[in-house]
Scaffold this active site. Structure first.
Site, PDB file in Angstrom:
ATOM      1  CG  HIS A   1      74.122  36.888 -13.727  1.00 58.29           C
ATOM      2  ND1 HIS A   1      72.809  36.776 -14.204  1.00 58.29           N
ATOM      3  CD2 HIS A   1      74.012  37.748 -12.629  1.00 58.29           C
ATOM      4  CE1 HIS A   1      72.181  37.774 -13.687  1.00 58.29           C
ATOM      5  NE2 HIS A   1      72.838  38.339 -12.740  1.00 58.29           N
TER       6      HIS A   1
ATOM      7  CE  LYS B   1      74.383  31.796 -28.392  1.00 55.90           C
ATOM      8  NZ  LYS B   1      73.315  31.704 -27.109  1.00 55.90           N
ATOM      9  NE  ARG B   2      80.622  40.213 -25.847  1.00 58.39           N
ATOM     10  CZ  ARG B   2      81.203  41.066 -25.194  1.00 58.39           C
ATOM     11  NH1 ARG B   2      80.553  41.712 -24.222  1.00 58.39           N
ATOM     12  NH2 ARG B   2      82.308  41.094 -25.054  1.00 58.39           N
TER      13      ARG B   2
ATOM     14  CE  LYS C   1      78.039  33.776 -24.584  1.00 64.38           C
ATOM     15  NZ  LYS C   1      76.734  33.493 -23.757  1.00 64.38           N
TER      16      LYS C   1
ATOM     17  CB  THR D   1      68.014  35.831 -22.005  1.00 58.79           C
ATOM     18  OG1 THR D   1      69.193  36.579 -22.201  1.00 58.79           O
ATOM     19  CG2 THR D   1      67.818  35.762 -20.504  1.00 58.79           C
TER      20      THR D   1
ATOM     21  CE  LYS E   1      66.094  38.434 -24.802  1.00 55.30           C
ATOM     22  NZ  LYS E   1      67.690  38.977 -24.830  1.00 55.30           N
TER      23      LYS E   1
HETATM   24  C1  B1H Z   1      76.623  36.528 -17.613  1.00 57.17           C
HETATM   25  C2  B1H Z   1      78.229  37.683 -16.857  1.00 57.17           C
HETATM   26  C3  B1H Z   1      79.154  38.656 -16.865  1.00 57.17           C
HETATM   27  N1  B1H Z   1      77.066  35.704 -16.631  1.00 57.17           N
HETATM   28  C4  B1H Z   1      81.116  39.545 -15.925  1.00 57.17           C
HETATM   29  N2  B1H Z   1      78.113  36.661 -16.396  1.00 57.17           N
HETATM   30  C5  B1H Z   1      81.051  40.651 -16.517  1.00 57.17           C
HETATM   31  C6  B1H Z   1      80.277  38.554 -16.132  1.00 57.17           C
HETATM   32  O1  B1H Z   1      82.025  42.719 -17.188  1.00 57.17           O
HETATM   33  N3  B1H Z   1      82.103  41.776 -16.379  1.00 57.17           N
HETATM   34  O2  B1H Z   1      82.891  41.508 -15.875  1.00 57.17           O
HETATM   35  C7  B1H Z   1      79.875  41.071 -17.214  1.00 57.17           C
HETATM   36  C8  B1H Z   1      78.885  39.731 -17.439  1.00 57.17           C
HETATM   37  N4  B1H Z   1      77.175  37.632 -17.776  1.00 57.17           N
HETATM   38  C9  B1H Z   1      75.307  35.778 -18.487  1.00 57.17           C
HETATM   39  O3  B1H Z   1      74.091  36.179 -17.574  1.00 57.17           O
HETATM   40  C10 B1H Z   1      75.133  34.501 -18.721  1.00 57.17           C
HETATM   41  O4  B1H Z   1      76.411  33.945 -19.303  1.00 57.17           O
HETATM   42  C11 B1H Z   1      74.080  33.961 -19.179  1.00 57.17           C
HETATM   43  O5  B1H Z   1      73.921  32.565 -19.412  1.00 57.17           O
HETATM   44  C12 B1H Z   1      72.795  34.519 -18.401  1.00 57.17           C
HETATM   45  O6  B1H Z   1      71.525  34.389 -19.365  1.00 57.17           O
HETATM   46  C13 B1H Z   1      72.972  36.097 -18.243  1.00 57.17           C
HETATM   47  C14 B1H Z   1      71.749  36.683 -17.483  1.00 57.17           C
HETATM   48  O7  B1H Z   1      71.477  35.916 -16.366  1.00 57.17           O
END
Ligand code: B1H
Length: 819
Positions: free
Chosen positions: A357, A552-553, A558, A660, A664
């Site tokens: 991701h 968003k976060r 971003k 995503t 939306k």
């Molecule tokens: C996304 C994360 C993520 N990518 C580490 N990576 C985390 C990485 O708690 N952690 O350690 C938690 C989350 N999240 C997101 O995934 C992307 O930034 C978005 O671009 C993408 O749309 C989403 C779903 O694929």
């Protein structure tokens, strides 16, 4: 309502059932019941039907010995359940009738008193929730596996402009949505040592935690089938703490209990950076081990042996957080069930698939070998063996390429110091899977060109793209009933299950009457949001202004800060009298910053300071408003997104894997202003380049700038509007009581390299925003393009994504019904 109206009759009957629940389960008097009591009664009523659907689905799947997909994820950001369940059971209209016929709280108030299940950080967790909805709707035999966090994503409040975090105790009042499974308990062990024992090793663990199952029924839409979300709660083994307890040493007994139970206490509030904490690794292993034990238990119950395991199950790894699954499945198959290593390994590779991701190097999860050895000594040995066999295979294919071996090894041995060795969880996931995918076309392409280039050369057939999608049930039908009604009238109701039908809306873009209705629906959504904003923040938004939204976060990549630069630039122009007739705007932000992320928190603070200055400046009047809505989450998104005119998707090209939220917004009729990043590119391809505002450097241009020597300071010095904007931030114009407050933000941009290249995209962003203004000034044309956005978004249903996974990744094509 006349008694002959069938809906009124159904409503009255339904109300009688709610009243019965109030009396028998809630112990509340129907006439005086408050919203919380009504919520509980209604939920319990709905729950009965979900329970029956769950049992029926399990019976069918057992009977058919169906192939199952297990979706493993540390996060499931499901949000509220009641409205979704009512829709899935086709009871929403009945419930409306049940509430409108009598006095007392309205149904919407009852729905809103449900706390969000916020068991995730952001996009990755919400994607998992959308996928469960689609898997159930497509009738796939499917289970989500995750953690039952006692505390989910923190609640955010704003004090003096700064973010303050509060625990999210979503379970304090209990939840009607979970089904505890007291009979489903597995031990999960930690520590100790692994002793050689012939070809095998025996793990003498130091301690064991109990994993207890709690099920959430995920209803399908347009089907009676459901999916299961099984979440694990950690518990101290019942018998062991008896000693301390018996001897009256309650403090020690409590301490002991906490040591075990804290594993499932709290979700790590990180997005994009893995938490380098022992507790996090414990969490990951805890839910993986319990889930795999459960999966094998059910398989054995159904089939009596494990030889056909890979024919019967697929396990999907949602990022690397559950990657220890690869070693754990090997351990279970070999150590516990006596399978030969080679047989177990070939099954493993057929069973697992993995989604990446993010490309950001700092987000690629690794664990210190020392920690892994200490917590999971048996797994460390298994990983070494997998690595050895893998590297042997590679050396045979590429003899002498020591550098390649070093790069792809599962162990990062970079500086040769054994104390610094780390296990690369992405490498483990790739080697142990038969399919690996990114989440948008751009991201999947970059993935095989950059971070996984060596693996793509080794195993080209394993790498695929699966562009993300969102569920139209929650994100249109439930979040935007005004638009849904319009769509129903124009297209029929089938778009809920077949989003490609939105294409049928193209003709409506040229129909003035439809355009008016479309605009009216948006206006109602804007009124609803303005009302909320006024109540929460005291800020008054004029619903005729363009609602320009970035939610968003909060993260530097971003680029919320780029948005702020535009806001300040606009403000300056207004003060200089340059932009007298610019389109009036409300710029709306929401989002949480990881609690330890200083720069993200500074950005939140700056947004507040800028908002206070601009909103309080009488010269601005209604022409510009800035608001930060606190405590962003799924339910807030359901209100904000349908009210947006403009969707800000402005990450540095190459950094946002997909996004995503972008989907939306467009699906709800907002126009996008965005970079050539993530799924924005595919959105452009689908809605038409003339119906989206794309600006800024592309990924290759960003890369070229980096290599040719990017000089943000020169841009700052040469662009007068930017210069004035940045000087105001740095000079304390927005923070008169603490003039140096934003010096770090300024420095990051101007003096420390501007890593995310805001200044490189600034001029084009401002110019593109002017084009947005011009278009909004011609409402007919704006509406036309907004409608064409909705019409073009059919491809972004999570149903499409899940079908692709079912066919290309999970071997479940046979189980798919034709649309
Ligand atoms: C996304 C994360 C993520 N990518 C580490 N990576 C985390 C990485 O708690 N952690 O350690 C938690 C989350 N999240 C997101 O995934 C992307 O930034 C978005 O671009 C993408 O749309 C989403 C779903 O694929």
């Amino acid at each position: 309502m006349p008694a002959s109206n069938p809906l009124a009759n159904e409503g009255a009957e339904f109300r009688a059932e709610i009243d019965r629940k109030l009396l028998t389960e809630v112990a509340a008097e129907p006439v005086t019941a408050n919203t919380k009591e009504l919520y509980k009664a209604l939920s319990l009523l709905v729950r009965e039907q979900l329970a029956q659907r769950w049992v029926k689905t399990q019976v069918e799947d057992r009977k058919a010995k169906a192939r199952r997909i297990y979706y493993m994820s540390m996060e499931f950001l499901v949000g509220r359940a009641l409205n979704n369940a009512l829709s899935a059971l086709d009871l929403r209209d009945t419930a409306d009738a049940a509430f409108s016929a009598v006095g007392g709280p309205a149904l919407t108030d009852v729905l809103e008193c449900e706390p969000d299940a916020a068991l995730g950080n952001g996009g990755l967790g919400r994607l998992a929730a959308c996928f469960l909805d689609s898997m159930a709707t497509l009738e796939l035999p499917s289970w989500g596996y995750g953690m039952r966090y006692e505390y989910g994503m923190f609640a955010q409040s704003i004090i003096n402009g700064a973010q303050v975090e509060h625990p999210d105790s979503w379970l304090v009042d209990g939840t009607p949505w979970e089904f505890p499974r007291p009979g489903t308990v597995f031990p999960v062990r930690f520590g100790g040592s692994a002793e050689h024992c012939g070809e095998w090793a025996e793990w003498n663990a130091a301690e064991a935690v109990e994993a207890r199952a709690y099920d959430y029924v995920i209803p399908g839409h347009g089907t009676e089938r459901v999916s299961t979300l099984r979440l694990w709660k950690a518990g101290a083994p019942a018998q062991i703490d008896l000693n301390a307890f018996n001897s009256g040493d309650y403090a020690r007994a409590a301490e002991f209990k906490n040591r075990f139970e804290n594993i499932s206490w709290v979700l790590y509030p990180n997005d994009s950076t893995p938490a380098g904490r022992e507790l996090r690794l414990r969490q990951e292993y805890f839910f993986v081990s319990a889930s795999l034990q459960d999966i094998l238990f059910h398989h054995l119950e159904e089939h009596g042996h494990l030889n056909n395991l890979a024919d019967q199950i697929a396990i999907h790894l949602n990022d690397t957080h559950p990657a220890i699954s690869v070693a754990e499945l090997m351990r279970l198959l070999c150590d516990d069930y006596g399978m030969l290593w080679s047989q177990a390994w070939s099954q493993c590779k057929r069973i697992f698939s993995y989604t990446n991701h993010t490309l950001m190097p700092e987000a690629l999860e690794t664990w210190a070998v020392g920690l892994m050895q200490y917590l999971l000594p048996r797994h460390m040995r298994i990983i070494y063996r997998i690595n050895q066999e893998f590297l042997n295979e590679v050396s045979q294919r590429f003899p002498g390429d020591i550098d390649l071996i070093r790069r792809i090894s599962l162990i990062d041995d970079a500086d040769g110091n054994p104390d610094n060795k780390r296990v690369r969880m992405a490498h483990l996931s790739i080697v142990g899977s038969h399919r690996i995918n990114g989440v948008s076309q751009l991201h999947s392409d970059l993935m095989v060109q950059t971070i996984f280039a060596d693996f793509a050369r080794l195993y080209p057939d394993r790498f695929h793209n699966k562009t993300n999608g969102v569920t139209p049930r929650r994100w249109v039908a439930q979040a935007n009933p005004n638009l849904a009604t319009l769509l129903d009238r124009r297209l029929g109701k089938e778009w809920r299950l077949d989003l490609d039908r939105l294409k049928g809306l193209r003709a409506a873009a040229d129909d003035p009457e439809f355009r008016n209705e479309f605009a009216a629906a948006k206006h109602v959504n804007k009124l609803r949001l303005a009302d909320y904003v006024k109540r929460e923040t005291g800020i008054i938004l004029n619903p005729h202004c363009l609602f320009d939204v970035q939610v968003k976060r909060i993260h530097e990549y971003k680029r919320q800060l780029l948005n702020v630069l535009h806001v300040i630039t606009r403000y300056n122009a207004l003060l200089h009298g340059v932009d007298e007739d610019a389109t009036p705007r409300c710029v709306i932000f929401a989002g949480k910053a990881a609690s330890s992320y200083y720069m993200a928190k500074q950005i939140i603070h700056l947004i507040h300071d800028v908002a206070t200055t601009i909103n309080g400046d009488p010269r601005v009047k209604d022409r510009l408003k800035v608001v930060f809505i606190p405590n962003y989450g799924v339910s807030l998104a359901e209100m904000i997104i349908p009210a947006a005119n403009l969707s800000e998707q402005i990450s540095t090209a190459g950094t946002e894997a997909s996004g995503t939220g972008n989907m939306k917004f467009a699906l709800n009729g907002a126009l996008t202003i965005g970079t050539e990043d993530g799924a924005n590119i595919e959105i452009r391809d689908n809605v038409g380049a003339e119906n989206i505002f794309i600006f800024g450097n592309s990924t290759p241009q960003v890369a070229a700038l980096r290599t040719s020597g990017y000089d943000p300071r020169a841009i700052y010095q040469n662009d007068p509007a930017l210069n004035e904007t940045l000087n105001r931030i740095d000079g304390g114009f927005f923070s008169p009581n603490e003039r140096k407050r934003y010096h770090d933000l300024f420095n990051a941009l101007v003096n420390y390299g501007d890593h995310y290249m805001l200044l490189a995209d600034y001029a084009d962003y401002i110019a593109t925003q002017r084009r947005v203004d011009a278009l909004y000034a011609t409402p007919d044309e704006w509406q036309r393009r907004a409608i064409l956005n909705v019409a073009g978004m059919g491809a972004f249903s999570a149903d499409r994504t899940i079908r692709e996974y079912a066919i290309d990744t999970w071997g479940m094509e046979q189980l798919l019904k034709p649309i």
